[in-house]
Scaffold this motif. Structure first.
Motif, PDB file in Angstrom:
ATOM      1  N   GLY A 186       0.820  -1.228   0.000  1.00  0.00           N
ATOM      2  CA  GLY A 186       0.000   0.000   0.000  1.00  0.00           C
ATOM      3  C   GLY A 186       0.843   1.261   0.000  1.00  0.00           C
ATOM      4  N   VAL A 187       1.899   1.256  -0.803  1.00  0.00           N
ATOM      5  CA  VAL A 187       2.820   2.408  -0.806  1.00  0.00           C
ATOM      6  C   VAL A 187       2.160   3.613  -1.482  1.00  0.00           C
ATOM      7  N   ARG A 188       2.168   4.758  -0.810  1.00  0.00           N
ATOM      8  CA  ARG A 188       1.724   6.005  -1.442  1.00  0.00           C
ATOM      9  C   ARG A 188       2.651   7.136  -1.037  1.00  0.00           C
ATOM     10  N   HIS A 189       2.611   8.211  -1.794  1.00  0.00           N
ATOM     11  CA  HIS A 189       3.464   9.330  -1.412  1.00  0.00           C
ATOM     12  C   HIS A 189       2.841  10.665  -1.761  1.00  0.00           C
ATOM     13  N   TRP A 190       3.320  11.682  -1.073  1.00  0.00           N
ATOM     14  CA  TRP A 190       2.886  13.064  -1.283  1.00  0.00           C
ATOM     15  C   TRP A 190       4.140  13.883  -1.587  1.00  0.00           C
ATOM     16  N   THR A 191       3.993  14.840  -2.473  1.00  0.00           N
ATOM     17  CA  THR A 191       5.166  15.622  -2.840  1.00  0.00           C
ATOM     18  C   THR A 191       4.811  17.115  -2.892  1.00  0.00           C
ATOM     19  N   ASP A 192       5.810  17.952  -3.034  1.00  0.00           N
ATOM     20  CA  ASP A 192       5.606  19.400  -3.150  1.00  0.00           C
ATOM     21  C   ASP A 192       5.349  19.748  -4.618  1.00  0.00           C
ATOM     22  N   GLU A 193       5.003  21.005  -4.858  1.00  0.00           N
ATOM     23  CA  GLU A 193       4.655  21.419  -6.232  1.00  0.00           C
ATOM     24  C   GLU A 193       5.764  21.165  -7.244  1.00  0.00           C
ATOM     25  N   ARG A 194       7.015  21.345  -6.787  1.00  0.00           N
ATOM     26  CA  ARG A 194       8.139  21.185  -7.719  1.00  0.00           C
ATOM     27  C   ARG A 194       8.592  19.736  -7.844  1.00  0.00           C
ATOM     28  N   GLY A 195       8.034  18.857  -7.014  1.00  0.00           N
ATOM     29  CA  GLY A 195       8.430  17.447  -7.050  1.00  0.00           C
ATOM     30  C   GLY A 195       9.867  17.252  -6.563  1.00  0.00           C
ATOM     31  N   TRP A 196      10.272  18.037  -5.565  1.00  0.00           N
ATOM     32  CA  TRP A 196      11.646  17.966  -5.070  1.00  0.00           C
ATOM     33  C   TRP A 196      11.824  16.962  -3.928  1.00  0.00           C
TER      34      TRP A 196
ATOM     35  N   ALA B 100       9.635  13.950  -1.246  1.00  0.00           N
ATOM     36  CA  ALA B 100       8.415  13.142  -1.084  1.00  0.00           C
ATOM     37  C   ALA B 100       8.320  12.590   0.332  1.00  0.00           C
ATOM     38  N   VAL B 101       7.090  12.502   0.810  1.00  0.00           N
ATOM     39  CA  VAL B 101       6.802  11.817   2.068  1.00  0.00           C
ATOM     40  C   VAL B 101       6.075  10.530   1.689  1.00  0.00           C
ATOM     41  N   PHE B 102       6.668   9.408   2.019  1.00  0.00           N
ATOM     42  CA  PHE B 102       6.088   8.102   1.686  1.00  0.00           C
ATOM     43  C   PHE B 102       5.413   7.497   2.912  1.00  0.00           C
ATOM     44  N   LEU B 103       4.281   6.827   2.647  1.00  0.00           N
ATOM     45  CA  LEU B 103       3.612   6.043   3.686  1.00  0.00           C
ATOM     46  C   LEU B 103       3.485   4.626   3.145  1.00  0.00           C
ATOM     47  N   ALA B 104       3.813   3.625   3.962  1.00  0.00           N
ATOM     48  CA  ALA B 104       3.711   2.248   3.487  1.00  0.00           C
ATOM     49  C   ALA B 104       3.307   1.358   4.654  1.00  0.00           C
ATOM     50  N   ARG B 105       2.413   0.415   4.381  1.00  0.00           N
ATOM     51  CA  ARG B 105       1.972  -0.521   5.419  1.00  0.00           C
ATOM     52  C   ARG B 105       3.040  -1.585   5.662  1.00  0.00           C
ATOM     53  N   SER B 106       3.279  -1.895   6.947  1.00  0.00           N
ATOM     54  CA  SER B 106       4.364  -2.843   7.243  1.00  0.00           C
ATOM     55  C   SER B 106       3.828  -4.281   7.345  1.00  0.00           C
TER      56      SER B 106
END
Ligand code: AVI
Length: 320
Positions: A302-312, A314-320
């Motif tokens: 369930g890996v997902r991520h959020w990034t800033d406008e410039r794509g510089w 990322a904050v990833f969240l993943a189920r262990s």
């Protein structure tokens, strides 16, 4: 009134550290671990780096949490369940995790750093501000192996590893640490900050700023080695270098000898030719798809991520 609990697992062994540094100095090419940056002055210089205009990672990660923190926290709680154990790797002053408290309302906060002494003040204050959360400080060098005491995590945890410190590990070591973090989280999740690939013209100044703070941070390592090893590095003989290696997708920091010289310490010495380098740090920059694949290889789902406008960044969240 509750009080924080402290568990010191790691004994700082100056003899072993000195031996490790001496072996790296004598290797060809010469290298030492970036952990030697962080004596008292080095830690303060790093804090100064995070304030520099050129050093974008800290501020970009903070902006992601400021603008998307609600969604990230909801997704994290969906993975761990309400009131998780929050495990903070490399917690230091605990400031980044403290910003998550109102959203996550952790049942227990486990702050991990190399020495519990770095954590005492911050945890005492956090305990006063959040009497409903159990506070645990763990002194552990998790760069070697992340194995938390059994009593620290007794249910699904959110392991939080911000700041793109994962970038200071070579990919194989990063994979090992991510696997250990998955085990530590039990049936919980990992929330991790990752610096992304970007043009050399942005990355190199971030590691070679106009004020020379990063140069001072790099050179201060030599002062630390002088103390630890009894070495005689003369700082004026060395130049700070920060080079982006596009093939390996990493910024490399080196100290380069300005002339032919010999460094001596009790029991050893090392000659350096003019221009020869001492490699002090790698900071890997990931493509988001490659980091997602690394998380999957480490056993996360369930890996997902959020990034800033410039794509510089990322904050990833993943189920262990
Ligand atoms: C701690 N770490 C994530 C920093 C980085 O960007 O790799 C260390 C650093 N080295 C030079 N500047 C900052």
């Amino acid at each position: 009134m509750r009080r924080p609990t402290f568990i010191q697992l790691h004994r700082v062994d100056d003899r072993a550290l000195a031996d490790e540094a001496a072996a790296g100095l004598q290797a060809r090419p010469a290298h030492v671990s970036p952990k030697f940056f962080y004596d008292a002055l080095g830690s303060r210089l790093f804090d100064a780096i995070t304030e520099l205009d050129e050093y974008y990672p800290t501020r970009t990660e903070a902006a992601i949490f400021a603008t998307q923190g609600d969604v990230i926290a909801q997704a994290a709680l969906a993975a761990t369940g309400a009131r998780p154990v929050l495990v903070d790797l490399g917690a230091g002053n605990c400031a980044k995790a403290a910003r998550l408290f109102p959203r996550l309302e952790p049942r227990r906060y486990v702050a991990v750093d190399i020495s519990v002494e770095f954590l005492r003040q911050a945890l005492d204050q956090l305990q006063r501000d959040h009497p409903g959360t159990e506070m645990v400080g763990v002194g552990l060098d998790f760069s070697a192996r992340l194995a938390l005491p059994e009593e620290a995590v007794d249910g699904p945890a959110l392991v939080f590893y911000p700041g793109s410190s994962i970038g200071n590990f070579a990919p194989a070591d990063a994979l090992r640490l991510l696997r250990e973090a998955r085990e530590a989280a039990q049936d919980g999740a990992l929330l991790i900050g990752v610096d992304l690939v970007k043009p050399k013209a942005v990355v190199e100044p971030a590691y070679d700023d106009a004020l020379g703070v990063t140069a001072a941070f790099n050179l201060n390592l030599l002062k630390h080695l002088n103390r630890l090893l009894g070495a005689d590095f003369a700082l004026a003989d060395w130049r700070h270098l920060a080079l982006f290696d596009e093939t390996q997708s990493r910024i490399e920091m080196h100290l380069q000898a300005r002339r032919a010289l010999t460094v001596r310490w009790p029991g050893g010495e090392r000659r350096f030719a003019p221009g020869e380098r001492l490699h002090t740090e790698n900071s890997y920059k990931w493509r988001s798809e490659d980091f997602a694949a690394l998380l999957e290889r480490a056993g996360y789902a369930g890996v997902r991520h959020w990034t800033d406008e410039r794509g510089w960044f990322a904050v990833f969240l993943a189920r262990s």
